[in-house]
Design a protein around this motif. Structure first.
Motif, PDB file in Angstrom:
ATOM      1  N   ASN A 119       0.813  -1.223   0.000  1.00 32.09           N
ATOM      2  CA  ASN A 119       0.000   0.000   0.000  1.00 32.09           C
ATOM      3  C   ASN A 119       0.844   1.270   0.000  1.00 32.09           C
ATOM      4  OD1 ASN A 119      -2.183  -1.629   0.033  1.00 32.09           O
ATOM      5  ND2 ASN A 119      -2.863  -1.156   2.101  1.00 32.09           N
ATOM      6  N   LEU A 120       2.015   1.182   0.631  1.00 36.88           N
ATOM      7  CA  LEU A 120       2.884   2.362   0.711  1.00 36.88           C
ATOM      8  C   LEU A 120       3.538   2.664  -0.642  1.00 36.88           C
ATOM      9  CD1 LEU A 120       3.660   4.346   2.911  1.00 36.88           C
ATOM     10  CD2 LEU A 120       5.565   2.878   3.543  1.00 36.88           C
ATOM     11  N   GLY A 121       3.584   1.638  -1.494  1.00 33.53           N
ATOM     12  CA  GLY A 121       4.118   1.851  -2.840  1.00 33.53           C
ATOM     13  C   GLY A 121       5.632   1.908  -2.909  1.00 33.53           C
ATOM     14  N   LEU A 122       6.325   1.529  -1.837  1.00 29.86           N
ATOM     15  CA  LEU A 122       7.796   1.559  -1.846  1.00 29.86           C
ATOM     16  C   LEU A 122       8.346   0.265  -2.425  1.00 29.86           C
ATOM     17  CD1 LEU A 122       8.596   2.940   1.726  1.00 29.86           C
ATOM     18  CD2 LEU A 122       8.846   4.170  -0.428  1.00 29.86           C
ATOM     19  N   LYS A 123       9.445   0.370  -3.155  1.00 31.56           N
ATOM     20  CA  LYS A 123      10.118  -0.822  -3.686  1.00 31.56           C
ATOM     21  C   LYS A 123      11.598  -0.731  -3.365  1.00 31.56           C
ATOM     22  CE  LYS A 123       7.182  -1.933  -7.615  1.00 31.56           C
ATOM     23  NZ  LYS A 123       7.068  -2.038  -9.041  1.00 31.56           N
ATOM     24  N   ASN A 124      12.275  -1.884  -3.486  1.00 31.84           N
ATOM     25  CA  ASN A 124      13.741  -1.939  -3.376  1.00 31.84           C
ATOM     26  C   ASN A 124      14.278  -1.376  -2.060  1.00 31.84           C
ATOM     27  OD1 ASN A 124      13.342  -2.737  -5.993  1.00 31.84           O
ATOM     28  ND2 ASN A 124      13.944  -0.777  -6.876  1.00 31.84           N
ATOM     29  N   ILE A 125      13.531  -1.614  -0.956  1.00 30.27           N
ATOM     30  CA  ILE A 125      14.023  -1.168   0.360  1.00 30.27           C
ATOM     31  C   ILE A 125      14.858  -2.304   0.952  1.00 30.27           C
ATOM     32  CG2 ILE A 125      13.348  -0.382   2.667  1.00 30.27           C
ATOM     33  CD1 ILE A 125      12.510   1.524   0.402  1.00 30.27           C
TER      34      ILE A 125
END
Length: 686
Positions: A119-125
């Motif tokens: 839901n946060l839409g973050l990738k590659n963390i």
């Protein structure tokens, strides 16, 4: 009032047993309902939090806990449209805790793990490798987690991300002790445990009949059995897809519409397995809308449903996901049974493909489950949904299908596919209701009967669609102690006994032949005789010309040959009325001369036909015998309809070689040489 008190006492007993054996793994389901209505989070996420903050009987602690959960959801649950706002707060504060669905992938080029936030839409963390090692479900489709994030921007590291993960806690139970569950189960009776399971999925068992409870438990078999194919069609608002969408984090609901082989089975471009490899159960909502973009989609699905594997490219892939098909029936079941089949709501390429339908292990009668109203949902204690889902998942590894061999043997009408289906259902229900493996012969027999009925419903419809190939629907089981054989029918067919046992009234005759629609069915003739001058009236056949001609043939034959049958029959001083009934709605038959002749003779002589008799065959205007078309199918209909004796023209004797011997063995066959002989034998006159 006694009833209410009894129910309250039972609830109190169940609650104290749950507290003793499963403390910390139960939750009050009305709390879930209260918050669920205002928060769009899966039930299992909500109940995890409630289990942590509201595990008490003290109303004050519960109220405080509910407020805590609401606050956590308001502050930390990420709504997709508020993702930027939360990132901004994270940047300002330097750290922030979120609830989101996390998927982890291994970046092979850089040799570290990366997290993706749904839901946060973050990738590659970047994420520490201890988490995917400890919670491998992060790597298989993702799980909901509470994640503490840090934000630190480094001028010199412009290519990196300022966001890092300090701590990750899965909201779904990472591990379940199955032995603890089996020990805990021993404290409950069968009825109590069934109530606990139903309350765990949100239903209130006190509002359900005993049979409805079992039907709701059958919905859970795809979650507890590998490669189990279930179909449930019924009215709207009966919660057909609720279990697969909201209750289990291990199943996915594919809403109607188009799907692809790559999405469902295997993506050859990416070399990744589709949904069947990632989930325990793939449920298709609204079967009427299922469409494959690929021509070979249904073929691959058939292959998978039969063997649990499918071939794509150069290799064969195996998976264990169960398939569930749910959809709505818009007409009443009676109408469907008469006019088409119970698989009618499927798209045409599936609903008429007997090879596809034969792979369905279980057809759950959705029309028997009540339309859910508020009182059907429980306010009582049940397992935290996630605990339920995880122990059900653990039980997939165990096999109970051979348990029935100790006491029972399956009848000869079950072929290999039927046997596999019944064993899977027996195994699934045993795992759910008796996970500790302790059950009596009677309890096993109850489950076996249900399993045979659910599979027979599939077979009955296949017989309608595919005819002779699926004639063997009389499912039975044999008690190994007494060697008695018991037959199991499906309720909506009314046991299929259209031809009653015992003597009929004079003038009443049952015949089996082909109706106007081309299907073979049962027709009933009922006659009256009144003083008159030789009139012959018919009701029930409308304007069907061929049927009328056949009935005239019978009356004319009787006029010419009454003396050969009996001197007491008069066709001049009496009037005759015959009513014709199409008992299965398949269109009136035109083969009515012989049955009409027998009916007229029976009423004229005031003598009933022999008991449980079906009349087959036809005569021409000169009294010549006409043999039976599709003899095997006609005899199968006789058997299903309850006939014990069958009247057959001697000209059909040569065709008996085409009929399975076990089918012939079900009847007393009575051969007739002529029309008069048929009348004598039908009336039991030697």
């Amino acid at each position: 009032m006694v009833d209410m008190t009894e129910n309250e006492d039972r609830r109190a007993v169940i609650k104290s047993k749950l507290r003793q054996n499963f403390d910390g793994k139960i939750v009050r389901k009305d709390l879930t309902k209260k918050i669920k209505e205002g928060a769009n989070v899966p039930v299992y996420v909500l109940e995890f939090l409630l289990g942590q903050y509201c595990s008490s009987d003290d109303p004050d602690i519960i109220e405080e806990g509910v407020e805590n959960v609401k606050r956590i959801l308001a502050d930390n649950f990420v709504r997709p449209d508020e993702a930027q706002k939360i990132l901004s707060v994270l940047r300002q504060r330097g750290s922030y805790t979120v609830i989101d669905k996390i998927t982890v992938n291994l970046n092979i080029k850089r040799d570290f793990y990366e997290a993706e936030f749904s839901n946060l839409g973050l990738k590659n963390i970047p994420i520490d490798e201890e988490y995917p090692a400890k919670f491998d479900r992060l790597l298989c489709g993702g799980i909901w987690c509470i994640v503490q994030l840090d934000y630190e921007y480094m001028e010199e590291d412009r290519n990196g991300t300022p966001i890092s993960i300090r701590k990750l806690t899965p909201i779904q139970m990472p591990h379940v002790d199955i032995e603890e569950l089996k020990q805990g189960r021993k404290a409950f009776t069968q009825d109590e445990w069934m109530d606990v399971l139903l309350r765990s999925i949100g239903m209130e068992p006190d509002t359900l009949t005993y049979r409805e409870k079992w039907l709701l438990l059958i919905r859970m078999i795809p979650l507890v059995e590998n490669n189990f194919n279930l179909c449930e069609l019924g009215p709207r608002s009966t919660g057909k897809s609720h279990l697969y969408k909201e209750i289990s984090p291990n199943s996915i609901l594919v809403s109607g519409g188009q799907t692809t082989v790559a999405n469902l089975f295997y993506n050859m471009g990416r070399k990744t397995v589709g949904l069947v490899g990632l989930w325990d159960c793939v449920a298709f909502d609204e079967v009427a809308g299922i469409r494959f973009k690929d021509k070979d989609g249904i073929q691959i699905m058939k292959d998978y449903m039969a063997s649990g594997s499918f071939a794509r490219g150069k290799e064969e892939k195996a998976a264990s996901a169960s398939m569930v098909f749910v959809g709505n029936i818009n007409q009443s079941v009676d109408v469907l049974l008469k006019t088409s089949s119970l698989f009618d709501p499927f798209p045409p390429e599936m609903g008429t493909d007997t090879a596809f339908l034969d792979r369905i292990h279980c057809y759950l009668p959705g029309w028997e489950i009540p339309k859910f109203r508020p009182e059907h949902f429980t306010d009582d204690y049940g397992f935290i949904t996630d605990y339920l889902a995880e122990f059900i998942r653990e039980l997939r590894k165990e096999q109970y299908g051979d348990a029935l061999d100790k006491y029972f043997r399956l009848g000869t009408n079950l072929n290999q596919r039927d046997t596999i289906a019944v064993r899977k259902m027996v195994g699934g229900l045993l795992k759910l209701v008796y996970p500790d493996g302790e059950f009596s012969k009677e309890q096993l027999e109850e489950i076996l009967k249900l399993a045979l009925e659910m599979r027979r419903r599939v077979k009955e419809q296949l017989k309608k669609l595919g005819g002779m190939e699926f004639y063997d629907v009389n499912f039975s089981y044999i008690d190994k102690d007494s060697f008695e054989e018991y037959y199991v029918s499906v309720p909506e067919q009314g046991g299929g006994k259209l031809i009653p046992e015992g003597m009929c009234n004079p003038g009443q005759v049952y015949t089996v032949s082909q109706g106007k629609s081309g299907m073979i069915g049962v027709f009933r003739l009922e006659s009256q005789m009144l003083p008159g001058n030789g009139k012959f009236e018919r009701t029930g056949i409308g304007s069907e010309r061929e049927a009328r001609e056949a009935t005239n043939t019978a009356f004319n034959f009787l006029k010419a040959n009454a003396g050969h049958i009996s001197g007491t029959i008069s066709t001049t001083t009496k009037d005759y009325i015959v009513n014709y009934q199409d008992l299965q709605g398949i269109g009136m038959t035109s083969k009515l001369a012989l049955p009409t002749l027998i009916a007229l003779a029976s009423i004229a002589l005031n003598k009933p036909t022999v008991s449980s008799l079906a009349v087959l065959g036809e005569i021409s205007i000169a009294g010549t015998m006409i043999k039976v078309d599709e003899l095997a199918n006609a005899l199968q209909v006789c058997l299903d309809s309850g006939a014990k004796k069958v009247l057959l023209p001697i000209t059909s004797a040569a065709d008996l070689g085409t009929v399975p011997s076990e089918l012939i063995g079900c009847f007393n066959l009575i051969f007739y040489q002529s029309a008069e002989d048929a009348v004598f034998k039908a009336l039991g006159v030697e």
